[in-house]
Design a protein around this motif. Structure first.
Motif: not given
Length: 263
Positions: A15-22, A24-39
């Motif tokens: 799903s081509a995820p990304h690591l981000v800081l949010c 609330d001060g925590n890191h998240y693995v985020i999956k995007l609306l445009s990910n290759p597997q679909g919404i």
């Protein structure tokens, strides 16, 4: 709504995820609306996160996460609500049997198997060097976590029609990962507590999990109703389905065969 404040890096995965800081001060693995597997990947992840929280299952906390404009490094044109799961630092992706044995919650492997059967997750049982849907948090008290729920509901391309068609199609997937769990959970009634957790969910619980979905993710009211009916209908079949894997559990099978045991 939780917002991305800093982009960290891309991560491997279908799903081509990304690591981000949010915010609330925590890191998240985020999956995007445009990910290759679909919404619907986002929908599946959010529903599982909310169900798991109610059942006290080991899934990293999931959130709807908004990417505002101007976050340096983020893929372009990605403003909007996405799905993020709390990042597990220093995770062991290829655990040995010793790593599994050290997990303080290894008994919840039974919960994981039952959860997958209930929601028709068709790929967690697979275990290869480049694909595994669990992680162990290291440290003095290692813990097993279920990750990547993209393939529940038999995959990320479901709709009301496919759910209706699959409602009575039960399959007890079995593979290397589940087999590795057997020595740690085998007993006279290995799924008794897991089944009790599952049956403790009310119809309102199921509606709550399937309803808190951003409108941008395209889930209709009819989709929600069908999802809830699907989950409720399949749950009623889990006592029978889970018994079909009894032959993989030596202690359970012996108890059932010679002592009239039940699940």
């Amino acid at each position: 709504m939780l917002q991305v404040t800093q982009y960290i890096q891309p991560l491997p995965g279908w799903s081509a995820p990304h690591l981000v800081l949010c915010s609330d001060g925590n890191h998240y693995v985020i999956k995007l609306l445009s990910n290759p597997q679909g919404i619907r990947v986002l929908v599946n992840e959010l529903i599982c996160s909310q169900l798991a929280k109610r059942m006290n299952l080991p899934i990293p906390d999931g959130k709807v996460i908004f990417i505002p404009e101007g976050v340096t490094g983020c893929p372009p044109a990605q403003t909007g609500p996405h799905f993020g799961s709390l990042f597990i630092p220093h995770g062991i992706l290829h655990p040995s049997d010793l790593d599994l044995a050290r997990c303080t919650n290894i008994s919840q492997a039974a919960d994981m198997i039952l959860f997958d059967y209930w929601l028709d997750n068709n790929d967690r049982h697979i275990w290869t060097q480049d694909k595994q849907n669990l992680i162990i948090a290291g440290g003095p008290e290692p813990k097993l976590w279920m990750i990547d729920q993209a393939n529940v509901f038999n995959g990320p391309h479901w709709n009301a029609e496919t759910l209706l068609n699959k409602m009575n199609n039960y399959k007890a997937y079995w593979g290397t990962l589940y087999q590795r769990f057997v020595p740690f959970i085998d007993g006279t009634h290995p799924f008794r507590e897991s089944l009790a957790k599952l049956h403790s969910l009310t119809r309102n619980d199921l509606f709550h999990a399937a309803s808190n979905i951003p409108v941008e993710w395209g889930v209709s009211e009819q989709d929600v109703i069908t999802l809830v009916n699907y989950m409720e209908h399949r749950r009623n079949a889990m006592n029978s389905l889970i018994q079909t894997i009894i032959y993989n559990f030596p202690v359970w099978y012996k108890h059932y065969k010679y002592h009239g045991g039940t699940i």
